[in-house]
Design a protein around this motif. Structure first.
Motif, short mmCIF file in Angstrom:
data_model
loop_
_atom_site.label_atom_id
_atom_site.label_comp_id
_atom_site.label_asym_id
_atom_site.label_seq_id
_atom_site.Cartn_x
_atom_site.Cartn_y
_atom_site.Cartn_z
N UNK A 1 53.88 50.05 48.12
CA UNK A 1 54.49 49.29 47.03
C UNK A 1 53.62 49.38 45.79
N UNK A 2 54.24 49.67 44.65
CA UNK A 2 53.49 49.74 43.40
C UNK A 2 52.67 51.01 43.30
N UNK A 3 51.86 51.09 42.28
CA UNK A 3 51.05 52.27 42.03
C UNK A 3 49.57 52.01 42.27
N UNK A 4 49.21 50.80 42.68
CA UNK A 4 47.81 50.51 42.98
C UNK A 4 47.72 49.27 43.85
N UNK A 5 46.56 49.08 44.43
CA UNK A 5 46.30 47.88 45.22
C UNK A 5 44.82 47.56 45.08
N UNK A 6 44.43 46.38 45.50
CA UNK A 6 43.04 45.95 45.39
C UNK A 6 42.56 45.45 46.74
N UNK A 7 41.35 45.86 47.10
CA UNK A 7 40.74 45.43 48.35
C UNK A 7 39.29 45.05 48.07
N UNK A 8 38.63 44.50 49.09
CA UNK A 8 37.20 44.22 49.03
C UNK A 8 36.46 45.31 49.81
N UNK A 9 35.32 45.72 49.29
CA UNK A 9 34.54 46.76 49.96
C UNK A 9 34.35 46.41 51.43
N UNK A 10 34.57 47.42 52.29
CA UNK A 10 34.48 47.20 53.73
C UNK A 10 35.81 47.00 54.39
N UNK A 11 36.83 46.66 53.60
CA UNK A 11 38.17 46.53 54.17
C UNK A 11 38.77 47.92 54.38
N UNK A 12 39.63 48.00 55.39
CA UNK A 12 40.30 49.25 55.70
C UNK A 12 41.74 49.18 55.22
N UNK A 13 42.22 50.30 54.69
CA UNK A 13 43.56 50.35 54.12
C UNK A 13 44.28 51.56 54.68
N UNK A 14 45.46 51.34 55.28
CA UNK A 14 46.26 52.44 55.82
C UNK A 14 47.17 52.98 54.73
N UNK B 1 41.69 54.49 55.15
CA UNK B 1 40.55 54.74 54.26
C UNK B 1 39.73 53.46 54.09
N UNK B 2 38.51 53.62 53.62
CA UNK B 2 37.60 52.49 53.43
C UNK B 2 36.73 52.75 52.19
N UNK B 3 37.35 52.76 51.01
CA UNK B 3 36.59 53.08 49.80
C UNK B 3 35.64 51.96 49.40
N UNK B 4 34.53 52.33 48.74
CA UNK B 4 33.58 51.34 48.23
C UNK B 4 33.70 51.15 46.73
N UNK C 1 38.54 48.33 43.99
CA UNK C 1 37.65 47.74 45.01
C UNK C 1 36.73 46.72 44.37
N UNK C 2 36.65 45.56 44.99
CA UNK C 2 35.69 44.53 44.58
C UNK C 2 34.49 44.58 45.52
N UNK C 3 33.27 44.43 45.02
CA UNK C 3 32.10 44.44 45.91
C UNK C 3 32.07 43.18 46.77
N UNK C 4 31.39 43.28 47.89
CA UNK C 4 31.14 42.11 48.74
C UNK C 4 29.88 41.42 48.21
N UNK C 5 30.00 40.14 47.85
CA UNK C 5 28.87 39.38 47.32
C UNK C 5 28.50 38.30 48.32
N UNK C 6 27.26 38.35 48.79
CA UNK C 6 26.76 37.34 49.72
C UNK C 6 25.61 36.60 49.05
N UNK C 7 25.56 35.28 49.24
CA UNK C 7 24.51 34.46 48.62
C UNK C 7 24.12 33.33 49.56
N UNK C 8 22.84 32.91 49.47
CA UNK C 8 22.34 31.78 50.27
C UNK C 8 21.22 31.11 49.49
N UNK C 9 20.95 29.88 49.86
CA UNK C 9 19.87 29.12 49.24
C UNK C 9 18.57 29.42 49.96
#
Length: 413
Positions: free
Chosen positions: A235-248, A294-297, A324-332
């Motif tokens: 569907x459509x001409x593009x999609x958005x995922x988060x890095x590490x997600x798999x897309x068929x 696929x699993x683009x970064x 693709x959006x990067x995976x952001x992890x944070x902690x105190x």
């Protein structure tokens, strides 16, 4: 029987399927895809070699290919290997036999071959009946080269026959005669047909380049491969995922005319990674159910490609963009918020946000992503719910971490 009805009856004698619309009134070229003629003035004939009606009952199995020799027009030609006794070729249905000055077919046989041409004519005196004159001319195809035969230039042996049964009604002159001479002796011009075909001796042959018309109004029919259509079935001409997600990614490929699939076809999934200008192969899969995960970064373009082959012409889908959006992890960690961004984009600014009691968040500190993709930001004193954001950068979407909370006093993070 009116002129159009006569053309239809004459054409049925030569073949079961033909288009009888008039060709364009200017020199032009029409591309014929496979064996499907467009709305034009020519078609295929399948006739008997000894007589028009006495043709075999074999299953016709054409082949489309680049060889064995480059045809007069285009890149491909249509090949047949008949059992013998019948001829496959071109059928031209015309409104005027005498006005038609070109009705030709080009053919090739590696070792030579034989064929036959026919002309169909209903004299004005036979109008309204099933009687028509048919002229027959034997053809010889010399070995090793393309040859073009024009049916309007040939001399024919004529006989009058019943168009529905093929029964002989009258034998014509003993000596062959051309169309102009014969029609002049039998009442003048009329609509009719021409056929040119080969395969009478069972030798394999190829054909291409049918021509029909008058001076300044000749239409050339170029026999080519089937046209295909390849698409990204998303569907459509593009999609958005988060890095590490798999897309068929799924594709579809079909022949443009009729929607069928090319037998044994494969599709190639190609990608153009961010920052590059070339396409590279990801995978080659069966065209029956083309699916690749696929699993683009980073931002990546994908497309499906069907490679050009003898039977069908190649095609490429429109590019499909995966953002693709990067995976952001944070902690105190003590008085700091530390974390990482995958993929790493060194120098990307990092903003620490705080919200109180469900109110609007406000920025409270900033930092940058380091070379290894890690970052740290000083945490201000006080309570609140904290999270980190990264802005969009070339090749990556903006990203937000999960909420982090300050550690209670006296605990170890």
């Amino acid at each position: 029987m009116n002129r159009r009805s006569l053309l239809a009856v004459l054409a049925t004698v030569a073949t079961a399927a033909v288009v009888t619309a008039a060709p364009a009134q200017a020199d032009s070229t029409v591309t014929v895809r496979g064996t499907s003629f467009p709305d034009a003035g020519a078609g295929f004939s399948y006739v008997g070699c000894a007589s028009l009606h006495d043709r075999g009952a074999e299953t016709l199995a054409p082949t489309i290919g680049f060889g064995p020799a480059l045809p007069p027009t285009g890149m491909r030609s249509l090949g047949y290997d008949l059992a013998g006794g019948s001829a496959m070729g071109a059928l031209f249905s015309v409104d005027s036999l005498l006005d038609t000055t070109t009705a030709s077919l080009a053919a090739y046989a590696e070792d030579g071959g034989s064929g036959v041409a026919y002309v169909g004519y209903q004299a004005p005196a036979d109008g309204g009946t099933n009687a028509a004159w048919f002229g027959r001319a034997e053809l010889v195809l010399l070995p090793g080269g393309w040859q073009e035969v024009d049916a309007t230039d040939l001399f024919y042996v004529w006989s009058k026959r019943d168009m529905t049964t093929g029964a002989l009604l009258e034998q014509g002159p003993e000596l062959p005669s051309d169309v102009a001479t014969f029609t002049a002796a039998h009442g003048g011009d009329a609509p009719g047909l021409f056929t040119v075909g080969y395969g009478c001796d069972g030798a394999p042959f190829s054909m291409d380049t049918l021509r029909l018309g008058t001076p300044g109004g000749v239409t050339t029919y170029d026999l080519e491969g089937m046209a295909t259509s390849t698409a990204m079935d998303m569907a459509g001409e593009q999609t958005a995922i988060t890095a590490g997600e798999r897309l068929a990614l799924r594709g579809t490929m079909q022949v443009t005319a009729g929607g069928t699939r090319v037998p044994g076809a494969s599709l190639i999934l190609e990608q153009q990674a961010f920052g590059t200008t070339f396409w590279e192969t990801v995978d080659v899969v069966d065209g029956a159910d083309p699916t690749v995960t696929v699993e683009p970064l980073r931002r990546t373009l994908y497309r499906w490609r069907f490679v050009d082959r003898p039977l069908a012409e190649g095609s490429v889908s429109s590019p499909f963009v995966v953002e693709v959006a990067p995976v952001v992890e944070a902690r105190v960690d003590g008085g700091r918020v530390v974390g990482s961004a995958i993929p790493a984009v060194p120098g990307t600014p990092v903003t620490l946000w705080r919200s109180l009691d469900g109110g609007d968040a406000e920025p409270v500190a900033r930092g940058v992503v380091g070379d290894a993709g890690v970052f740290e930001v000083l945490m201000p004193e006080g309570r609140g719910r904290f999270y980190v954001t990264l802005p969009a950068v070339p090749g990556s979407l903006p990203a937000t971490s999960a909420v982090v909370l300050p550690q209670p006093q006296g605990t170890t993070p």
